[in-house]
Design a protein around this motif. Structure first.
Motif, PDB file in Angstrom:
ATOM      1  N   TRP A 219       0.828  -1.214   0.000  1.00  0.00           N
ATOM      2  CA  TRP A 219       0.000   0.000   0.000  1.00  0.00           C
ATOM      3  C   TRP A 219       0.859   1.260   0.000  1.00  0.00           C
ATOM      4  O   TRP A 219       0.561   2.223  -0.706  1.00  0.00           O
ATOM      5  CB  TRP A 219      -0.935  -0.025   1.209  1.00  0.00           C
ATOM      6  CG  TRP A 219      -1.849   1.165   1.303  1.00  0.00           C
ATOM      7  CD1 TRP A 219      -1.791   2.164   2.222  1.00  0.00           C
ATOM      8  CD2 TRP A 219      -2.920   1.485   0.425  1.00  0.00           C
ATOM      9  NE1 TRP A 219      -2.769   3.090   1.995  1.00  0.00           N
ATOM     10  CE2 TRP A 219      -3.488   2.704   0.881  1.00  0.00           C
ATOM     11  CE3 TRP A 219      -3.469   0.873  -0.698  1.00  0.00           C
ATOM     12  CZ2 TRP A 219      -4.559   3.306   0.249  1.00  0.00           C
ATOM     13  CZ3 TRP A 219      -4.540   1.482  -1.322  1.00  0.00           C
ATOM     14  CH2 TRP A 219      -5.077   2.682  -0.859  1.00  0.00           C
ATOM     15  N   ARG A 220       1.947   1.231   0.772  1.00  0.00           N
ATOM     16  CA  ARG A 220       2.847   2.391   0.758  1.00  0.00           C
ATOM     17  C   ARG A 220       3.475   2.575  -0.617  1.00  0.00           C
ATOM     18  O   ARG A 220       3.627   3.700  -1.106  1.00  0.00           O
ATOM     19  CB  ARG A 220       3.944   2.214   1.817  1.00  0.00           C
ATOM     20  CG  ARG A 220       3.478   2.457   3.239  1.00  0.00           C
ATOM     21  CD  ARG A 220       4.656   2.608   4.183  1.00  0.00           C
ATOM     22  NE  ARG A 220       5.496   1.404   4.198  1.00  0.00           N
ATOM     23  CZ  ARG A 220       5.313   0.395   5.053  1.00  0.00           C
ATOM     24  NH1 ARG A 220       4.321   0.443   5.933  1.00  0.00           N
ATOM     25  NH2 ARG A 220       6.112  -0.648   5.027  1.00  0.00           N
ATOM     26  N   GLY A 221       3.844   1.464  -1.267  1.00  0.00           N
ATOM     27  CA  GLY A 221       4.382   1.572  -2.616  1.00  0.00           C
ATOM     28  C   GLY A 221       3.367   2.103  -3.605  1.00  0.00           C
ATOM     29  O   GLY A 221       3.702   2.890  -4.502  1.00  0.00           O
ATOM     30  N   TYR A 222       2.107   1.710  -3.447  1.00  0.00           N
ATOM     31  CA  TYR A 222       1.057   2.212  -4.341  1.00  0.00           C
ATOM     32  C   TYR A 222       0.865   3.721  -4.166  1.00  0.00           C
ATOM     33  O   TYR A 222       0.756   4.476  -5.150  1.00  0.00           O
ATOM     34  CB  TYR A 222      -0.247   1.467  -4.052  1.00  0.00           C
ATOM     35  CG  TYR A 222      -1.442   2.027  -4.791  1.00  0.00           C
ATOM     36  CD1 TYR A 222      -1.629   1.764  -6.141  1.00  0.00           C
ATOM     37  CD2 TYR A 222      -2.378   2.815  -4.127  1.00  0.00           C
ATOM     38  CE1 TYR A 222      -2.716   2.278  -6.826  1.00  0.00           C
ATOM     39  CE2 TYR A 222      -3.470   3.342  -4.793  1.00  0.00           C
ATOM     40  CZ  TYR A 222      -3.628   3.066  -6.147  1.00  0.00           C
ATOM     41  OH  TYR A 222      -4.704   3.593  -6.807  1.00  0.00           O
ATOM     42  N   LEU A 223       0.864   4.160  -2.892  1.00  0.00           N
ATOM     43  CA  LEU A 223       0.721   5.595  -2.647  1.00  0.00           C
ATOM     44  C   LEU A 223       1.914   6.373  -3.196  1.00  0.00           C
ATOM     45  O   LEU A 223       1.753   7.466  -3.768  1.00  0.00           O
ATOM     46  CB  LEU A 223       0.565   5.857  -1.142  1.00  0.00           C
ATOM     47  CG  LEU A 223      -0.701   5.292  -0.494  1.00  0.00           C
ATOM     48  CD1 LEU A 223      -0.697   5.592   1.002  1.00  0.00           C
ATOM     49  CD2 LEU A 223      -1.952   5.879  -1.147  1.00  0.00           C
ATOM     50  N   TYR A 224       3.129   5.803  -3.031  1.00  0.00           N
ATOM     51  CA  TYR A 224       4.321   6.474  -3.547  1.00  0.00           C
ATOM     52  C   TYR A 224       4.283   6.580  -5.073  1.00  0.00           C
ATOM     53  O   TYR A 224       4.655   7.585  -5.665  1.00  0.00           O
ATOM     54  CB  TYR A 224       5.569   5.712  -3.101  1.00  0.00           C
ATOM     55  CG  TYR A 224       6.849   6.214  -3.724  1.00  0.00           C
ATOM     56  CD1 TYR A 224       7.459   7.378  -3.263  1.00  0.00           C
ATOM     57  CD2 TYR A 224       7.448   5.523  -4.779  1.00  0.00           C
ATOM     58  CE1 TYR A 224       8.623   7.841  -3.832  1.00  0.00           C
ATOM     59  CE2 TYR A 224       8.610   5.989  -5.361  1.00  0.00           C
ATOM     60  CZ  TYR A 224       9.195   7.145  -4.879  1.00  0.00           C
ATOM     61  OH  TYR A 224      10.337   7.601  -5.456  1.00  0.00           O
ATOM     62  N   LYS A 225       3.790   5.483  -5.710  1.00  0.00           N
ATOM     63  CA  LYS A 225       3.702   5.486  -7.170  1.00  0.00           C
ATOM     64  C   LYS A 225       2.721   6.538  -7.660  1.00  0.00           C
ATOM     65  O   LYS A 225       2.926   7.178  -8.713  1.00  0.00           O
ATOM     66  CB  LYS A 225       3.290   4.094  -7.652  1.00  0.00           C
ATOM     67  CG  LYS A 225       3.303   3.931  -9.163  1.00  0.00           C
ATOM     68  CD  LYS A 225       2.963   2.512  -9.551  1.00  0.00           C
ATOM     69  CE  LYS A 225       2.992   2.348 -11.071  1.00  0.00           C
ATOM     70  NZ  LYS A 225       2.653   0.954 -11.477  1.00  0.00           N
ATOM     71  N   LYS A 226       1.632   6.745  -6.925  1.00  0.00           N
ATOM     72  CA  LYS A 226       0.669   7.759  -7.310  1.00  0.00           C
ATOM     73  C   LYS A 226       1.217   9.169  -7.106  1.00  0.00           C
ATOM     74  O   LYS A 226       0.948  10.087  -7.897  1.00  0.00           O
ATOM     75  CB  LYS A 226      -0.612   7.596  -6.486  1.00  0.00           C
ATOM     76  CG  LYS A 226      -1.436   6.372  -6.875  1.00  0.00           C
ATOM     77  CD  LYS A 226      -2.040   6.537  -8.253  1.00  0.00           C
ATOM     78  CE  LYS A 226      -2.923   5.351  -8.609  1.00  0.00           C
ATOM     79  NZ  LYS A 226      -3.498   5.480  -9.978  1.00  0.00           N
ATOM     80  N   ALA A 227       1.989   9.353  -6.015  1.00  0.00           N
ATOM     81  CA  ALA A 227       2.469  10.697  -5.690  1.00  0.00           C
ATOM     82  C   ALA A 227       3.788  11.037  -6.361  1.00  0.00           C
ATOM     83  O   ALA A 227       4.179  12.210  -6.384  1.00  0.00           O
ATOM     84  CB  ALA A 227       2.625  10.844  -4.174  1.00  0.00           C
ATOM     85  N   TYR A 228       4.523  10.052  -6.931  1.00  0.00           N
ATOM     86  CA  TYR A 228       5.854  10.306  -7.470  1.00  0.00           C
ATOM     87  C   TYR A 228       5.874  11.261  -8.655  1.00  0.00           C
ATOM     88  O   TYR A 228       6.764  12.106  -8.746  1.00  0.00           O
ATOM     89  CB  TYR A 228       6.500   8.970  -7.882  1.00  0.00           C
ATOM     90  CG  TYR A 228       7.825   9.111  -8.564  1.00  0.00           C
ATOM     91  CD1 TYR A 228       8.954   9.501  -7.843  1.00  0.00           C
ATOM     92  CD2 TYR A 228       7.960   8.871  -9.920  1.00  0.00           C
ATOM     93  CE1 TYR A 228      10.180   9.644  -8.468  1.00  0.00           C
ATOM     94  CE2 TYR A 228       9.172   9.002 -10.558  1.00  0.00           C
ATOM     95  CZ  TYR A 228      10.280   9.398  -9.828  1.00  0.00           C
ATOM     96  OH  TYR A 228      11.478   9.539 -10.447  1.00  0.00           O
ATOM     97  N   ARG A 232       8.459  14.674  -9.221  1.00  0.00           N
ATOM     98  CA  ARG A 232       9.387  14.479 -10.330  1.00  0.00           C
ATOM     99  C   ARG A 232       9.257  15.612 -11.344  1.00  0.00           C
ATOM    100  O   ARG A 232      10.262  16.151 -11.833  1.00  0.00           O
ATOM    101  CB  ARG A 232       9.115  13.142 -11.000  1.00  0.00           C
ATOM    102  CG  ARG A 232      10.055  12.815 -12.158  1.00  0.00           C
ATOM    103  CD  ARG A 232       9.832  11.398 -12.651  1.00  0.00           C
ATOM    104  NE  ARG A 232      10.738  11.095 -13.754  1.00  0.00           N
ATOM    105  CZ  ARG A 232      10.478  11.350 -15.024  1.00  0.00           C
ATOM    106  NH1 ARG A 232       9.320  11.931 -15.351  1.00  0.00           N
ATOM    107  NH2 ARG A 232      11.358  11.053 -15.970  1.00  0.00           N
TER     108      ARG A 232
END
Length: 357
Positions: A219-228, A232
């Motif tokens: 879930w943390r990876g999913y949130l990071y992928k959405k916010a990255y 950037r």
């Protein structure tokens, strides 16, 4: 008579047989009766200096017959033949980075004798290996007090690390027990929340916790992928703004200085150029080797490589131009500061006499 006695005493200082048993402060081993020893002079001297012994022109003898020496006493005066003692030079407080405190080599009469004979042997045979010279003449191999001190310090550091580990082990064990007790309490709480007909086991509890941990990580990876993408894009915009600002302040294209430096090195060091490289720095076997450029590859880009052939053993090595530039600068700096050599070197030049005078 006095000059002849002084001459005999000076020869005894080079090498003589010990009449007593005592400990050599250089290697740490005992000097037994009958062992060959040599005299060690200042700065290891810790005793008393006596008057000069010998005779000169005032006693009616010629310059060739003149001989005298300064007698000394102390506990750090005699060592084994072949031992190279040292001392700690703390230096004054106003010393700079070019003269830091360090272990300095000390002078022995046997070392002076060996150095003189080695120079004569080197001129006759064109060989520069000190170990080969000692073996052919039947002399004992050199033992460095500096190496013994470094081994002892390394061993002390290992013992100190073991002591720290021994002090920290009870604390780590206590933390481990606290972690196990906390996990067991969580297991008991979980058992209280599960219905009576559901099977309870500690491995099942650990699997459920592991699954929950993995889900949280996903879930943390999913949130990071959405916010990255947002930060950037902001970083890319900032980089573009900074590059535009640098381009406004300077009209010189990017990388021009690097290209000019590479082209200048290539122009000054073409095929057949003479190179001098320092190897084994800060070691008794340190030496400067000369070489000749025999091949250059990649002259159009950053992959500029040099093939150099060493004159001493005809070995061929490949260097990147940056590495070769650093090696060349290091050798020139060492020659100017430590050796004072300005002439071009051909072959191999051992630096033993310069590092350990």
């Amino acid at each position: 008579m006095a000059a002849a006695a002084a001459e005999r005493a000076m020869r005894r200082h080079e090498c003589c047989k010990s009449q007593f048993k005592f400990r050599c402060f250089s290697c740490g081993q005992f000097i037994n009766r009958g062992d060959n020893i040599t005299k060690c002079t200042a700065p290891c001297w810790d005793g008393m200096r006596l008057r000069f012994r010998g005779a000169d022109a005032r006693n009616g003898i010629t310059m060739e017959e003149t001989a005298f020496y300064l007698a000394e006493t102390g506990t750090r005066t005699w060592v084994h033949v072949g031992c190279n003692p040292c001392y700690w030079d703390s230096l004054p407080e106003d010393s700079n980075e070019y003269s830091p405190p360090a272990l300095r080599s000390s002078y022995t009469d046997w070392g002076a004798k060996i150095s003189h004979e080695f120079d004569e042997w080197r001129q006759l045979t064109n060989h520069y290996d000190m170990e080969e010279f000692l073996e052919k003449h039947g002399y004992p191999q050199e033992k460095w007090m500096k190496d013994r001190i470094m081994r002892a310090v390394t061993r002390f550091q290992a013992i100190w690390r073991g002591y720290l580990y021994k002090q920290a082990y009870p604390l780590a064990l206590e933390q481990k027990r606290a972690s196990v007790a906390k996990r067991y309490r969580e297991f008991l709480e979980w058992c209280g929340t599960v219905p009576m007909h559901v099977f309870r086991s500690f491995p099942l509890f650990c699997q459920m916790n592991s699954a929950a941990t993995r889900f949280q990580a996903i879930w943390r990876g999913y949130l990071y992928k959405k916010a990255y993408p947002i930060p950037r894009l902001e970083a890319i915009a900032t980089q573009v703004i900074n590059e535009d600002g640098r381009a406004t302040l300077s009209t010189r294209p990017r990388g021009t200085r690097y290209i000019r430096k590479r082209n200048g090195f290539l122009y000054q060091n073409s095929i057949g150029a003479h190179m001098e490289i320092l190897m084994d720095k800060n070691h008794p076997s340190a030496a400067i080797y000369s070489a000749e450029v025999i091949k250059i590859q990649g002259q159009g880009g950053d992959g500029l490589y040099y093939w150099v052939k060493f004159h001493h053993d005809s070995e061929v090595r490949r260097y990147h131009w940056k590495k070769l530039l650093d090696l060349k600068f290091e050798c020139e700096t060492f020659k100017s500061k430590n050796c004072g050599i300005l002439a071009k070197i051909t072959g191999k030049l051992p630096l033993y006499r310069f590092l350990y005078p």
